[in-house]
Design an enzyme around this catalytic site. Structure first.
Site, PDB file in Angstrom:
ATOM      1  N   LYS A 255      62.381  58.344 -98.473  1.00 36.86           N
ATOM      2  CA  LYS A 255      61.779  57.113 -97.963  1.00 36.86           C
ATOM      3  C   LYS A 255      60.485  56.805 -98.701  1.00 36.86           C
ATOM      4  CE  LYS A 255      59.856  55.180 -93.672  1.00 36.86           C
ATOM      5  NZ  LYS A 255      58.412  55.249 -94.017  1.00 36.86           N
ATOM      6  N   HIS A 279      55.861  51.987 -95.764  1.00 36.02           N
ATOM      7  CA  HIS A 279      55.362  52.554 -94.510  1.00 36.02           C
ATOM      8  C   HIS A 279      55.019  51.461 -93.504  1.00 36.02           C
ATOM      9  CE1 HIS A 279      54.609  56.623 -93.086  1.00 36.02           C
ATOM     10  NE2 HIS A 279      53.691  56.125 -92.279  1.00 36.02           N
TER      11      HIS A 279
END
Length: 331
Positions: A255, A279
């Site tokens: 991620k 994020h």
């Protein structure tokens, strides 16, 4: 809109949250960083996605199901891992139950307020998220615990950078809920009696410790205690990413991708999937992976070996494959 327990949109959920949660709790969930450029860009970019439906020769049977890292889910949306969901007594367990009820997967943060074992019990399709934090032995212990709990995949988050610029709407976040903290926030909490009643009925206070970061025979650290460990850990190399992927030995999502060269390096490191993410726009302001062209430009060379997710401030992740109408070239 009539006041019922049922709602269908994220916008309505957000309106209800604003009415129910104390202002500081609500603003902590939605805060960006610095000027809030990335947060606003994420929201705008997702808003630009639309539909171009056919009007004839349609199938009467509709199926939005897809597969993500070996898991069949009922729609191309899954729950992105979000830390410290202690805004409700059930926290991440409640989110996991809701995801399971709709047939989709749960991403559980290692910074969650609930143990991985409880969350997996609520939703067997749980992906465990971890940071590159601490030494390798500590990381392996977290992986072993997650594996023993029955998680179905691992998420490594690398889009969390060292940033103190949480002034994009973020309140001061306490280290723990003690007498001093309760006195400080009491004036706004008493204006939200239903939220207070939820915790009164449970006999608990909001727990800001992180049980999934606890070392054996030691109490769970606070958020800022775990944050301090992460700050002191040197960032990983691509060899480190490959080591962690091999150590896990199962479905592995990286991620935080926002560049073409990083997408290709992740593929070469052997990851199963990547998440195009900054994020949620609440960390390093000015990062714009959804507008960077990362999705369509990386697809021709690497979609044959990996799958892709896009995560933004909504906490959801759209997923696609090369043959899907949700393909990167259409984002």
């Amino acid at each position: 809109m009539a006041r019922t327990g049922w709602f269908e949109t994220v916008a309505e959920a957000q309106r209800r949250a604003r009415r129910r949660l104390p202002p500081s709790v609500y603003s902590a969930l939605l805060a960006g960083s610095e000027r809030g450029i990335s947060y606003d860009d994420n929201t705008a970019a997702l808003g630009e996605l639309g539909f171009a439906p056919h009007v004839a020769d349609l199938s009467a049977s509709r199926d939005q199901g897809t597969r993500v890292m070996g898991q069949h889910i009922s729609l191309p949306v899954l729950i992105s891992p979000t830390g410290v969901q202690a805004v409700h007594p059930d926290g991440e367990v409640a989110v996991a139950r809701a995801a399971a009820a709709r047939g989709t997967a749960m991403g559980l943060s290692s910074f969650a307020s609930k143990p991985v074992e409880d969350v997996v019990a609520a939703n067997p399709q749980t992906f465990f998220q971890t940071y590159w934090s601490g030494d390798r032995d500590a990381m392996v212990r977290r992986l072993d615990r997650a594996r023993a709990a029955g998680v179905v995949g691992l998420i490594l988050t690398l889009d969390w950078s060292f940033s103190h610029g949480r002034d994009g709407g973020s309140p001061a976040i306490p280290d723990r809920v003690d007498i001093k903290t309760m006195a400080r926030f009491a004036p706004e909490v008493v204006r939200r009696p239903r939220w207070l009643l939820d915790f009164a009925r449970s006999g608990t206070l909001p727990d800001l410790t992180l049980p999934n970061m606890a070392e054996p025979e030691r109490p769970a650290p606070t958020f800022f205690g775990a944050y301090g460990e992460w700050m002191q850990t040197p960032p990983p190399s691509w060899k480190d990413v490959a080591w962690l992927r091999e150590e896990w030995g199962g479905p592995f999502l990286l991620k935080g991708i926002g560049r073409i060269d990083d997408a290709l390096a992740a593929r070469d490191a052997g990851v199963t999937a990547i998440s195009v993410s900054n994020h949620g726009g609440n960390n390093l302001d000015g990062t714009r992976p959804l507008q960077s062209g990362c999705c369509p430009r990386s697809q021709p060379r690497s979609a044959t070996t990996s799958r892709y997710c896009s995560t933004a401030g909504s906490g959801a992740a759209a997923t696609w494959s090369r043959r899907s109408p949700w393909a990167p070239g259409r984002c």
